[in-house]
Design an enzyme around this catalytic site. Structure first.
Site, mmCIF file in Angstrom:
data_model
loop_
_atom_site.group_PDB
_atom_site.id
_atom_site.type_symbol
_atom_site.label_atom_id
_atom_site.label_comp_id
_atom_site.label_asym_id
_atom_site.label_seq_id
_atom_site.Cartn_x
_atom_site.Cartn_y
_atom_site.Cartn_z
ATOM 1 N N LEU A 117 0.822 -1.205 0.000
ATOM 2 C CA LEU A 117 0.000 0.000 0.000
ATOM 3 C C LEU A 117 0.861 1.261 0.000
ATOM 4 C CD1 LEU A 117 -2.743 1.370 0.090
ATOM 5 C CD2 LEU A 117 -2.761 1.045 2.588
ATOM 6 N N ALA A 172 2.527 -2.364 9.308
ATOM 7 C CA ALA A 172 1.887 -3.377 10.149
ATOM 8 C C ALA A 172 2.721 -4.649 10.148
ATOM 9 C CB ALA A 172 0.477 -3.689 9.643
ATOM 10 N N TYR A 173 2.482 -5.478 11.151
ATOM 11 C CA TYR A 173 3.013 -6.846 11.152
ATOM 12 C C TYR A 173 1.936 -7.694 10.493
ATOM 13 C CZ TYR A 173 5.232 -11.141 12.884
ATOM 14 O OH TYR A 173 5.864 -12.357 12.975
ATOM 15 N N THR A 174 2.221 -8.219 9.293
ATOM 16 C CA THR A 174 1.177 -8.886 8.510
ATOM 17 C C THR A 174 1.426 -10.376 8.279
ATOM 18 O OG1 THR A 174 2.270 -8.217 6.467
ATOM 19 C CG2 THR A 174 0.518 -6.774 7.297
ATOM 20 N N TYR A 231 -2.953 -11.951 15.041
ATOM 21 C CA TYR A 231 -2.953 -10.845 14.083
ATOM 22 C C TYR A 231 -4.248 -10.045 14.189
ATOM 23 C CZ TYR A 231 -3.346 -8.446 9.577
ATOM 24 O OH TYR A 231 -3.536 -7.508 8.590
ATOM 25 N N LYS A 243 -4.621 -6.127 15.578
ATOM 26 C CA LYS A 243 -5.138 -5.089 14.678
ATOM 27 C C LYS A 243 -6.375 -4.417 15.280
ATOM 28 C CE LYS A 243 -3.932 -4.024 11.057
ATOM 29 N NZ LYS A 243 -3.016 -2.930 10.662
ATOM 30 N N TRP A 282 -7.540 -9.244 1.721
ATOM 31 C CA TRP A 282 -6.957 -9.931 0.565
ATOM 32 C C TRP A 282 -6.162 -8.964 -0.321
ATOM 33 C CZ3 TRP A 282 -10.412 -14.297 -1.862
ATOM 34 C CH2 TRP A 282 -10.972 -15.083 -0.849
#
Length: 287
Positions: free
Chosen positions: A12, A61-63, A126, A130, A151
């Site tokens: 992003l 973020a930690y994704t 996760y 969030k 997604w």
């Protein structure tokens, strides 16, 4: 305005940078961990004050959803504590924060698209971190806009689309889950929506954004291969139980986009149209 973008090296963040050129009325500070450690509260406060930041778009973020199960401390720092620090720093300047969140705040037991007011019930580390980030940011900054998405894919970084293209070229057969349903999101479309909010004025609250339409991971893969011209790989449908993962995933995570469409007057593209655009760019780059 002077706008801080965090996580600029991610999917992003990269798409945001591309759109900055067509929004030259603002000044942008694109940062990733090398430029600004968002887990360091003092560093954030100093950066926001020195650069007189008016607004923050937190794309960081930690994704790694499965790794998060064993890395709860780091995941919490990045997904919950950091948004609070960013929100508190920009609140002191009377500014706004756009915090990117996720469909994982829901448990996926719905059968109709999730609206923003539906009860949250995350069932993974996760998802819980969030959600904690959403709540902390909203408490720390009055002008916080939460955008939940799902997604996510793009021409940048690692994502499902690029992985399925690579595996489709490498393997004669793939098994892909068919009983998890959602809506893909082209990160560029999300970036366009974010700029619509910035330019029209950030209106606090929770919003949902993904591309239009509903699909399973299996059907998504079939579409990826068809558009990319991959014909030699046989894709078979798998039950979730056949592909165990460390973290639980929502079986149904379709998001209702009515609120963001009506608030900002935006049109959300259909998932397949956006997928064609993205794969077209990937094929031009020989990815």
């Amino acid at each position: 305005m002077k706008i801080l973008i965090t996580g600029c090296n991610g999917q992003l963040g990269n798409e945001m940078q591309l759109l900055e050129e067509s929004n030259p009325q603002h000044t942008y500070f694109n940062t990733d961990v090398a430029e600004l450690d968002i887990t360091d509260q003092k560093a954030i406060e100093t950066f926001v004050d020195e650069h007189e930041i008016d607004g923050i778009v937190n794309c960081a973020a930690y994704t790694a959803v499965d790794k998060a199960e064993d890395n709860q401390e780091l995941c919490t720092k990045l997904n919950a504590t950091a948004p609070e620090y960013l929100a508190a720093a920009v609140e002191k300047r009377g500014g706004w924060l756009i915090q990117i969140s996720t469909d994982y705040v829901f448990d996926g037991t719905n059968h109709t698209p999730y609206v923003e007011s539906d009860p949250v019930c995350p069932n993974s580390v996760y998802g819980r971190t969030k959600l904690a980030g959403e709540e902390a940011a909203q408490k720390a900054c009055q002008k916080t806009m939460i955008i939940r998405t799902a997604w996510l894919y793009s021409t940048f970084g690692n994502n499902f689309v690029k992985t399925m293209i690579r595996l489709g070229k490498e393997r004669p057969e793939l098994g892909v889950i068919f009983d998890q349903i959602g809506s893909p999101t082209y990160a560029r479309d999300l970036a366009v929506a974010i700029f619509a909010a910035i330019n029209q004025g950030v209106k606090p609250g929770i919003y949902h954004f993904s591309n239009e339409g509903v699909i399973s991971w299996y059907d998504f893969t079939k579409a990826i291969h068809r558009i990319a011209g991959i014909t030699q790989c046989h894709v078979r449908p798998l039950h979730t139980s056949e592909y165990p993962t460390a973290a639980n995933r929502p079986h149904y995570s379709v998001l209702d986009k009515t609120k963001i469409k009506q608030t900002y007057g935006i049109e959300v593209p259909y998932w397949e149209e956006s997928l064609e655009v993205c794969i077209g760019k990937l094929l031009m780059d020989n990815v």
